[in-house]
Structures are given as structure tokens and as C-alpha cells.
Design an enzyme around this catalytic site. Structure first.
Site, PDB file in Angstrom:
ATOM      1  N   ASP A   1       0.695  -1.374  -0.033  1.00  0.00           N
ATOM      2  CA  ASP A   1       0.155   0.003  -0.077  1.00  0.00           C
ATOM      3  C   ASP A   1       0.655   1.415  -0.215  1.00  0.00           C
ATOM      4  O   ASP A   1       1.399   1.673   0.993  1.00  0.00           O
ATOM      5  CB  ASP A   1      -0.919  -0.167   1.100  1.00  0.00           C
ATOM      6  CG  ASP A   1      -1.887   1.336   1.599  1.00  0.00           C
ATOM      7  OD1 ASP A   1      -1.712   1.932   0.537  1.00  0.00           O
ATOM      8  OD2 ASP A   1      -2.553   1.105   2.456  1.00  0.00           O
TER       9      ASP A   1
ATOM     10  N   GLY B   1      -8.639   4.440  -7.944  1.00  0.00           N
ATOM     11  CA  GLY B   1      -7.385   3.739  -7.786  1.00  0.00           C
ATOM     12  C   GLY B   1      -6.391   4.320  -6.883  1.00  0.00           C
ATOM     13  O   GLY B   1      -6.864   4.632  -5.840  1.00  0.00           O
TER      14      GLY B   1
ATOM     15  N   ASP C   1      -5.148   7.106  -7.242  1.00  0.00           N
ATOM     16  CA  ASP C   1      -5.569   8.656  -6.655  1.00  0.00           C
ATOM     17  C   ASP C   1      -6.946   8.598  -5.735  1.00  0.00           C
ATOM     18  O   ASP C   1      -6.438   9.466  -4.617  1.00  0.00           O
ATOM     19  CB  ASP C   1      -6.395   9.193  -8.042  1.00  0.00           C
ATOM     20  CG  ASP C   1      -6.532  10.707  -7.757  1.00  0.00           C
ATOM     21  OD1 ASP C   1      -5.733  11.483  -7.138  1.00  0.00           O
ATOM     22  OD2 ASP C   1      -7.289  11.409  -8.744  1.00  0.00           O
TER      23      ASP C   1
ATOM     24  N   SER D   1      -0.447   4.592 -15.238  1.00  0.00           N
ATOM     25  CA  SER D   1      -1.700   4.263 -16.295  1.00  0.00           C
ATOM     26  C   SER D   1      -1.688   2.718 -16.621  1.00  0.00           C
ATOM     27  O   SER D   1      -2.187   2.362 -17.577  1.00  0.00           O
ATOM     28  CB  SER D   1      -0.966   4.933 -17.672  1.00  0.00           C
ATOM     29  OG  SER D   1      -1.021   6.178 -17.827  1.00  0.00           O
TER      30      SER D   1
ATOM     31  N   TYR E   1      -6.425   2.938 -16.709  1.00  0.00           N
ATOM     32  CA  TYR E   1      -6.052   3.865 -18.029  1.00  0.00           C
ATOM     33  C   TYR E   1      -5.651   2.789 -19.000  1.00  0.00           C
ATOM     34  O   TYR E   1      -5.420   3.198 -20.114  1.00  0.00           O
ATOM     35  CB  TYR E   1      -5.040   4.775 -17.555  1.00  0.00           C
ATOM     36  CG  TYR E   1      -5.674   6.298 -17.168  1.00  0.00           C
ATOM     37  CD1 TYR E   1      -6.860   6.202 -16.718  1.00  0.00           C
ATOM     38  CD2 TYR E   1      -4.749   7.144 -17.039  1.00  0.00           C
ATOM     39  CE1 TYR E   1      -7.616   7.412 -16.272  1.00  0.00           C
ATOM     40  CE2 TYR E   1      -5.279   8.301 -16.706  1.00  0.00           C
ATOM     41  CZ  TYR E   1      -6.597   8.486 -16.302  1.00  0.00           C
ATOM     42  OH  TYR E   1      -7.165   9.653 -15.680  1.00  0.00           O
TER      43      TYR E   1
END
Length: 170
Positions: A10, A32, A34, A118, A122
Site C-alpha cells: 500500500d 485507484g 488517486d 497508467s 487507464y
């Protein structure tokens, strides 16, 4: 020489000078990594995002905010290309790592933790996302003394190990 460590876990729990956030361009929190960073860091991160990035942040760029309640001192936000939405310019993905390291260097951060940018929602192909991550971090000149590449699942960790080993053997 920069020390690069692979960590499975984490990113919000790591004690480092800076954690990198795979943010969206609006800079107002999201899902995610963010979302996890904003939840763990508390409202101070969003407040700083609103103040520092009133118009958001461009894909491939990076900037910093407070880390709020995280054990880190700063959050370095970077906006990765959304492969699933057609943003497939790999130089933007590489730029995320390079620009984040530049920001870390300006801040004087001695340690920084990176997620895989990404490679989640993404949709960037994970093997190439890992290659961009490891190659860019390993070859970047100045910057932090210690970099943690944080894998949130076993697949990412499995891809990172041989890539880092190959770089170290060069």
C-alpha cells in the site's frame, strides 16, 4: 548511485519523503491510486490541489502538494496517458516518471515511492508500463537517493523483478 527497491503493498502507508500519485487531469481526486491517496491523506490534499492546480494538470506533467495525513511529506501528482481512451503516446508515460523525479529533486526529496502509472484503469499494457517505469527511474540522472516501485498486485511485481534485474546487470 540511486537505490531502487521493489515493494508489494500500500503506497499510502510508506514512510518516504514523497509518494507519487497517478492522478487524473482535473486534479480533484478519483479512483485507484488517486482515490486511495486522497482518502488516506485527508482533505488537505484536495484543498492544496484546488489551490495549486485550479485548471488541472496536463498529461505527462507533474506537480506537488502537501501529503496531509500520509506518513510522507509530499504528494507528487502526475497525469498518465489514458491508453483505453486512445492516448497512446509513450513519451507522455515516460514524461510522468521524469517530471515526477524532477519535482522530487526540486523539493529535495531523498526518497520517493512510485505506483505503476497508467497500468490500471487507464489500460496501458502492463509489460510496457513496467518497462517505462523501471527504465526511466533507473536511468534518470539526479534526484532521490532511494526509489520504491510499489506494486499493488502480484502481476505487477512479477513484471518488475526481471526488468529491474536486467537494468542492474547492464
Amino acid at each position: 548511485m540511486r537505490r531502487i527497491d521493489l515493494v508489494r503493498g500500500d503506497i499510502t502507508a510508506l514512510v518516504v519523503d514523497a509518494v507519487v500519485n497517478a492522478a487524473n487531469g482535473r486534479m480533484r481526486g478519483g479512483g485507484g491510486v488517486d482515490g486511495a491517496i486522497h482518502r488516506a491523506g485527508g482533505p488537505a490534499i484536495l484543498e492544496d490541489c484546488v489551490r495549486r492546480f485550479p485548471r488541472g494538470l496536463a498529461t505527462g506533467d507533474a506537480g506537488w502538494t502537501t501529503a496531509g495525513d500520509l506518513p510522507a511529506r509530499w504528494v507528487i501528482h502526475t497525469v498518465g496517458p489514458d491508453h483505453a481512451a486512445g492516448q497512446r503516446d509513450r513519451s507522455l508515460l515516460v514524461s510522468c516518471y521524469r517530471r515526477s523525479l524532477e519535482v522530487a529533486d526540486r523539493l529535495g526529496a531523498r526518497s520517493v515511492a512510485f505506483p505503476l502509472i497508467s497500468g490500471g484503469v487507464y489500460g496501458w499494457p502492463r509489460d510496457d508500463a513496467v518497462a517505462a517505469q523501471v527504465d526511466t527511474v533507473a536511468r534518470y540522472g539526479p534526484g532521490p537517493e532511494r526509489v520504491l516501485l510499489v506494486a499493488f498486485d502480484d502481476e505487477i511485481a512479477r513484471l518488475q523483478r526481471p526488468r529491474l534485474r536486467a537494468i542492474e546487470e547492464e
